[in-house]
Every structure is written in C-alpha cells, then in structure tokens.
Design a protein around this motif. Structure first.
Motif, PDB file in Angstrom:
ATOM      1  N   LEU A   6      64.076  39.460  31.055  1.00 23.55           N
ATOM      2  CA  LEU A   6      64.608  39.474  29.694  1.00 23.55           C
ATOM      3  C   LEU A   6      66.126  39.563  29.682  1.00 23.55           C
ATOM      4  O   LEU A   6      66.774  39.090  28.737  1.00 23.55           O
ATOM      5  CB  LEU A   6      64.018  40.642  28.905  1.00 23.55           C
ATOM      6  N   ASP A   7      66.710  40.147  30.710  1.00 33.08           N
ATOM      7  CA  ASP A   7      68.158  40.266  30.782  1.00 33.08           C
ATOM      8  C   ASP A   7      68.816  38.889  30.689  1.00 33.08           C
ATOM      9  O   ASP A   7      69.909  38.743  30.122  1.00 33.08           O
ATOM     10  CB  ASP A   7      68.548  40.954  32.089  1.00 33.08           C
ATOM     11  N   PHE A   8      68.154  37.867  31.212  1.00 33.34           N
ATOM     12  CA  PHE A   8      68.655  36.494  31.102  1.00 33.34           C
ATOM     13  C   PHE A   8      68.043  35.753  29.917  1.00 33.34           C
ATOM     14  O   PHE A   8      68.723  35.006  29.207  1.00 33.34           O
ATOM     15  CB  PHE A   8      68.352  35.724  32.391  1.00 33.34           C
ATOM     16  N   MET A   9      66.739  35.967  29.693  1.00 31.31           N
ATOM     17  CA  MET A   9      66.029  35.143  28.723  1.00 31.31           C
ATOM     18  C   MET A   9      66.481  35.404  27.292  1.00 31.31           C
ATOM     19  O   MET A   9      66.631  34.473  26.493  1.00 31.31           O
ATOM     20  CB  MET A   9      64.520  35.356  28.869  1.00 31.31           C
ATOM     21  N   VAL A  16      66.544  32.865  36.622  1.00 33.79           N
ATOM     22  CA  VAL A  16      65.197  33.402  36.808  1.00 33.79           C
ATOM     23  C   VAL A  16      64.795  33.321  38.278  1.00 33.79           C
ATOM     24  O   VAL A  16      64.144  34.238  38.808  1.00 33.79           O
ATOM     25  CB  VAL A  16      64.196  32.652  35.906  1.00 33.79           C
ATOM     26  N   THR A  17      65.191  32.250  38.942  1.00 36.55           N
ATOM     27  CA  THR A  17      64.887  32.111  40.361  1.00 36.55           C
ATOM     28  C   THR A  17      65.486  33.265  41.156  1.00 36.55           C
ATOM     29  O   THR A  17      64.864  33.782  42.104  1.00 36.55           O
ATOM     30  CB  THR A  17      65.408  30.764  40.889  1.00 36.55           C
ATOM     31  N   GLU A  18      66.675  33.719  40.781  1.00 39.38           N
ATOM     32  CA  GLU A  18      67.284  34.868  41.449  1.00 39.38           C
ATOM     33  C   GLU A  18      66.470  36.142  41.205  1.00 39.38           C
ATOM     34  O   GLU A  18      66.377  37.006  42.086  1.00 39.38           O
ATOM     35  CB  GLU A  18      68.722  35.051  40.959  1.00 39.38           C
ATOM     36  N   VAL A  19      65.873  36.274  40.017  1.00 38.62           N
ATOM     37  CA  VAL A  19      65.016  37.433  39.740  1.00 38.62           C
ATOM     38  C   VAL A  19      63.780  37.385  40.637  1.00 38.62           C
ATOM     39  O   VAL A  19      63.336  38.412  41.167  1.00 38.62           O
ATOM     40  CB  VAL A  19      64.611  37.485  38.253  1.00 38.62           C
ATOM     41  N   PHE A  20      63.223  36.180  40.824  1.00 37.95           N
ATOM     42  CA  PHE A  20      62.078  36.046  41.727  1.00 37.95           C
ATOM     43  C   PHE A  20      62.448  36.473  43.137  1.00 37.95           C
ATOM     44  O   PHE A  20      61.675  37.142  43.833  1.00 37.95           O
ATOM     45  CB  PHE A  20      61.575  34.601  41.721  1.00 37.95           C
ATOM     46  N   ILE A  21      63.630  36.076  43.587  1.00 40.06           N
ATOM     47  CA  ILE A  21      64.071  36.459  44.926  1.00 40.06           C
ATOM     48  C   ILE A  21      64.231  37.975  45.013  1.00 40.06           C
ATOM     49  O   ILE A  21      63.865  38.597  46.025  1.00 40.06           O
ATOM     50  CB  ILE A  21      65.379  35.727  45.276  1.00 40.06           C
ATOM     51  N   LYS A  22      64.753  38.590  43.949  1.00 39.40           N
ATOM     52  CA  LYS A  22      64.910  40.049  43.929  1.00 39.40           C
ATOM     53  C   LYS A  22      63.567  40.750  44.107  1.00 39.40           C
ATOM     54  O   LYS A  22      63.473  41.783  44.789  1.00 39.40           O
ATOM     55  CB  LYS A  22      65.551  40.481  42.608  1.00 39.40           C
ATOM     56  N   ASP A  62      58.850  34.580  53.515  1.00 39.07           N
ATOM     57  CA  ASP A  62      60.114  33.920  53.837  1.00 39.07           C
ATOM     58  C   ASP A  62      61.278  34.480  53.041  1.00 39.07           C
ATOM     59  O   ASP A  62      62.372  33.915  53.057  1.00 39.07           O
ATOM     60  CB  ASP A  62      60.000  32.406  53.604  1.00 39.07           C
ATOM     61  N   ASN A  63      61.052  35.598  52.315  1.00 37.07           N
ATOM     62  CA  ASN A  63      62.113  36.254  51.547  1.00 37.07           C
ATOM     63  C   ASN A  63      62.792  35.298  50.573  1.00 37.07           C
ATOM     64  O   ASN A  63      63.995  35.377  50.325  1.00 37.07           O
ATOM     65  CB  ASN A  63      63.150  36.877  52.479  1.00 37.07           C
ATOM     66  N   GLY A  64      61.995  34.364  50.039  1.00 35.28           N
ATOM     67  CA  GLY A  64      62.538  33.475  49.011  1.00 35.28           C
ATOM     68  C   GLY A  64      63.385  32.338  49.537  1.00 35.28           C
ATOM     69  O   GLY A  64      64.048  31.646  48.773  1.00 35.28           O
ATOM     70  N   GLN A  65      63.397  32.087  50.867  1.00 35.00           N
ATOM     71  CA  GLN A  65      64.294  31.071  51.416  1.00 35.00           C
ATOM     72  C   GLN A  65      63.925  29.654  50.976  1.00 35.00           C
ATOM     73  O   GLN A  65      64.783  28.772  50.952  1.00 35.00           O
ATOM     74  CB  GLN A  65      64.311  31.161  52.944  1.00 35.00           C
ATOM     75  N   LEU A  66      62.657  29.422  50.624  1.00 36.58           N
ATOM     76  CA  LEU A  66      62.291  28.084  50.169  1.00 36.58           C
ATOM     77  C   LEU A  66      62.990  27.724  48.860  1.00 36.58           C
ATOM     78  O   LEU A  66      63.166  26.564  48.539  1.00 36.58           O
ATOM     79  CB  LEU A  66      60.771  27.965  50.010  1.00 36.58           C
ATOM     80  N   PHE A  67      63.404  28.725  48.108  1.00 32.19           N
ATOM     81  CA  PHE A  67      64.163  28.446  46.894  1.00 32.19           C
ATOM     82  C   PHE A  67      65.585  27.981  47.218  1.00 32.19           C
ATOM     83  O   PHE A  67      66.308  27.555  46.339  1.00 32.19           O
ATOM     84  CB  PHE A  67      64.242  29.698  46.014  1.00 32.19           C
ATOM     85  N   ARG A  68      65.971  28.103  48.482  1.00 30.46           N
ATOM     86  CA  ARG A  68      67.329  27.750  48.880  1.00 30.46           C
ATOM     87  C   ARG A  68      67.336  26.535  49.821  1.00 30.46           C
ATOM     88  O   ARG A  68      68.224  26.388  50.662  1.00 30.46           O
ATOM     89  CB  ARG A  68      68.005  28.942  49.552  1.00 30.46           C
TER      90      ARG A  68
END
Length: 531
Positions: free
Chosen positions: A98-101, A295-301, A312-318
C-alpha cells in the motif's frame, strides 16, 4: 432468556459485481469495516466512486483490510478524507504494498481530474475536485497497523478478536476471522470474511487456509460459474512458452496487459525461468509500469515468505534481459520497437494506464500478438477486444484489430468454481449462513446452486445486493432491506460509454465501406434523423 444478537452486516460494494469490496459489521457495541475498494469496470459502475458514502465514515472505529488490490483498498484515502480516523489492520506485506499503491492511485486520481478539468474549462464549466489527493493517501498510510503474521489473534476493540489466515491470493492476502459476543446470550459469534481466495496451484503462495465451524462465512465468488483447465505450474509455464514462441516467431511484439501486483511478478518469474533454460527465443522483456517496478521490490523484500522465489532470493526478477521501465520517455521509446519484444504493462484489463498506448501501437499490426492472462470485466477495453471486436476505440480514435488476440487463463489469482466449493465445504459446519459476494450474479447463482447440491441448505445461502443489510439472528441471517439506493441491480452491466464507442466504430466501418459519397451522405442523413 437472553435477547437475540443485534449484529448487522451491510454490503456497500462487490454485491453483484467483482469490485468495490466494502462491508460493515455492527456487533451492537462496535462498528467496523472490512475492505474499502475502488469500483472498476464500466463507467456506470465507476461512477459509484464519485458519490457520497452511504454511511458516515467517522462512525467506523477501525478497518480490517484483507489485501492490497485496489478493488479492496482503493477508496481508503477517500474514506479518510471524509472523516475516518481509526486504525487500519492488515498484514505486513499488505502495508508495504500500500505504501506504493495508494500513492500511485492518488497520482492517477489527480492526473485524471486535471485532464478532465481542462475539458470542463473549455466548455465554461466549473472545475471538480479529485476523488482524493496525495495528501489523503499519506494520511491513510499513517493509519496502517501491520500485523506480524497469520493466525495471530489481535483485539482491535474490547471483546472483539480477529486473526488473519493465509488466503493464497497475492502477497500478504488474508481471510479475516472475527469473534465477538453474541448480544447478551453468553455465546460467541464467529464470522469468516474470505477476502479473495487463491487457486490451489500458485507460484508464490501455499494453498489457502482457515478454521472450521463458523456461524457465517462471507465468500467471494468471482469464478463461481466456471472451472479452469487442470494445470500444474510447469504446464502453465509451458503454455506461456508456446504463446511467446508463437508470437515472437511472427516477427512482431507480444503485448501482455497485466496487473501491477502479483500478475506482473508471476510473468517475470516464469519468463525468467524460460530464458534461463533456453526454452524461448532471446527477447527484451519490458515491464512498463512504475508501480509494478516498485511492487517487484516489495516481493524481493519478502522473498523468504515466497515458496518459489526464496531459493534464488528474487534474482530472477533481475534477469539482464528485463527492462523495468520507470519514466515516460522510456515508455514512449518502446513504441518505436516494431518487433521482437515482450511488453508487460498495466492495467490488466487494459482499461487505463500505459498498456493502452502499447495496444494502440500494436493492435493494427498483423505480426503482433496481444496476450491476455486474466479476467476481463464487462465494460473494459480488454473485454471488448477478447469478445472479438473488429475495431476498437482508444483515446478517442478507432483502430482495426489485426493483431493475433490470444488468451491464457491459468494465471488467475482467484480460486475457480471447484476450488471455491472445496474451500467452503472445508470450513463447514456453518450454523448460520453463507453470503456470496464479489461476483457477478450469474457466477453467484451457479455457485449457490452447486453448494445446495453438495448439501448446504439453499435457504441459508444469501446473495446480497448493493447496500443491503442483514441482521445476524440465531440460525440464519434476515435481510433488513437496502439502506441506500445508489444503483439498481439491472444497471450494473449497463455502460453508455461502451455503447457509444461501439456505435462510433460501427458508423466508421459503414462510412469506410460505402461505395460512394452519395451513400455516405445518406448514412449521415439517417444519423441526423435518428438524433
């Protein structure tokens, strides 16, 4: 002998539609809201956002938010603007989203109003205020009270206990279990608000959970009238692979309308796997949505809470072939690419946002593909396109549909018919009744029929209408009628804007195919006579 409970439950949204979720529970001593979402879809429904709330926002002592999707949270800043000042309870990931949305939603409201006021000014009309502003969004964010985990009881008011259960829908999504005293009977009333229920196969989340043996269940019914094909995550990924190979092999772009929250991240995850395994042609993948990027950064968090990304600690997003687009100039540059790109952009129903620019720049190209990966509500551009229109109207202009229009249904974040039935039956016995909300009437009616076939008393299955209030009496709920008359049920699917757009498209086609000027003049004369 004790009196009956004076608890009442009122449905102020998502009753006969799949957006605008908002319910108020009055226990007799405390009044609070569950969700307060934006109405989305056709203009008739969206007009509900502009009117006054059919209740006094200041009367609600607190609010329970099931998840961050805008159709459940998008009217929170308006609620605060008009007097609500209580705490808003949600899971920690929901608060982070919500902080972003809410900031993003406020910018959209302000931008749309500014554009609308320019048109009004040219007509000599007075300006109007935005639905809410960035100040209202900031004031709302200060009211958020994150709950650390699922299945942890908290007490937002004396005698009222609430806990969240994993709903398996999106990051942080929850069903809300509510306990409170049943009047002076000495008993305890137990309610379960499903929120939105996720499917059994979900890339990021385990299956939805909850307790059993409630007095009342309030359950969503988005897919109450349909089942999706059986699939595994591997099968879904392979279906995506086939669509991407097909589309890229045609030489054009593959344009994918996708919601900024969850859907975009699922697509990035699956495409990242396909690229890493060499299962699809090399292609630049654009995620053109500032909100989706955040939002993708929130998923990584919160990667350690996600079942398939924690490894993979979210590396596929990168992935180096991903381009997470932020500014307008980058977005416009994508429109100069005429082939070989995958373009993911919001909104998922193509009814607003940058996706409309990408569609109008590709839909007329015979080598392009428009791939829809989710539900398209009646009245949205996505629904018009997937319904087989030959031409569409975008930003006031008509575009011929030459692109290959494709659909991939297994990315839904909602449980389908069979999964909804299983989820409800697993919560039984239900001593009071079941309310089916957050669904079109056809979906609710079919789900109710099937539940009755499975042994649920049909008389205890309720399909509330807009603004309908129910007294939660012993053994079943009793309707108290509608507390407001904002919109008749038969107008929910009426959309003058789409009717007008269809009329303009049809007229344009007739004029373009007329054999000569005389025939065109005759068509215009008939139009003038009709008007």
């Amino acid at each position: 002998m004790g009196r009956r409970s004076m608890a009442t439950l009122t449905f102020y949204g998502a009753a006969g539609t799949v957006t605008g979720s908002c319910s108020m529970l009055d226990t007799g001593t405390t009044r609070f809201l569950v969700d307060c979402g934006l109405f989305q879809g056709n203009k008739t429904i969206r007009k509900l956002n502009d009117g006054d709330f059919p209740f006094n926002p200041a009367d609600a002592e607190f609010l329970v938010l099931t998840h961050a999707h805008i159709d459940h949270s998008g009217l929170l800043p308006k609620l605060v603007k008009h007097g609500f000042s209580g705490p808003i309870y949600a899971t920690e990931p929901t608060c982070d989203l919500l902080d972003f949305m809410l900031r993003d939603s406020a910018k959209i409201q302000m931008s749309n109003t500014e554009r609308w006021n320019r048109k009004r000014q040219r007509k000599g009309l007075e300006p109007v205020e935005p639905l809410y502003t960035d100040v209202d969004a900031e004031n709302t964010l200060r009211l958020l009270r994150p709950i650390g985990g699922y299945e942890e009881w908290f007490e937002p008011a004396p005698g009222i206990r609430i806990r969240f259960w994993n709903a398996g829908h999106i990051l942080g999504s929850a069903s809300a279990e509510v306990k409170f005293p049943d009047g002076d009977t000495g008993n305890t009333m137990r309610l379960l608000f499903s929120g939105d229920i996720g499917p059994e196969e979900k890339v990021f989340h385990p299956e939805p959970e909850a307790e059993t043996g409630f007095d009342y269940i309030i359950c969503e019914s988005t897919y109450g009238d349909r089942d999706r094909d059986d699939y595994t995550l591997e099968k879904r990924r392979d279906m995506l692979r086939k669509e991407l190979v097909r589309g890229l092999s045609a030489g054009g772009n593959v344009v994918i309308p996708a919601f900024a929250v969850e859907r975009s991240q699922e697509l990035l995850h699956d495409i990242g796997v396909l690229l890493a395994n060499g299962d699809m042609p090399n292609a630049t993948v654009f995620l053109d949505s500032p909100l989706a990027k955040n939002v993708t950064e929130v998923f990584i968090k919160h990667a350690d809470t996600l079942s398939d990304v924690a490894i993979d600690n979210g590396q596929l997003f990168r992935d180096p072939q991903f381009r997470l687009v932020q500014n307008v100039e980058e977005s416009k540059a994508i429109n100069r690419i005429d082939g070989g790109a995958v373009i993911i952009s919001a909104s998922g129903m193509a009814d607003a946002g940058r996706i409309q620019h990408h569609i109008k720049n590709n839909i007329w190209r015979r080598n392009a593909t428009i791939l829809f990966v989710g539900y398209q509500a009646p009245g949205t551009l996505g629904h018009v396109i997937t319904s087989g229109a030959d031409m569409v109207r975008i930003h006031g202009k008509e575009y011929v549909v030459n692109a290959d229009i494709r659909r991939l249904g297994n990315y839904s974040a909602h449980a389908d018919q069979g999964e909804l039935i299983d989820w409800i039956l697993e919560r039984t016995p239900v001593s009071g009744g079941i309310f089916l909300n957050h669904g079109d009437d056809d979906a609710r009616e079919e789900l109710a029929r099937l539940l009755a076939d499975r042994g649920i008393d049909a008389g205890h299955i309720h399909m509330p209408q807009f603004d309908e209030s129910f007294e939660l009496v012993a053994g079943d709920a009793r309707s108290k009628g509608r507390v407001a008359q904002r919109i008749p049920a038969d107008e929910l699917l009426t959309d003058w804007n789409n009717d007008y757009a269809a009329f303009i498209v049809a007229l344009t086609q007739q004029l373009n195919t007329a054999d000569n000027d005389a025939e065109r003049r005759a068509l215009i004369k008939r139009l003038q006579g009709a008007l």
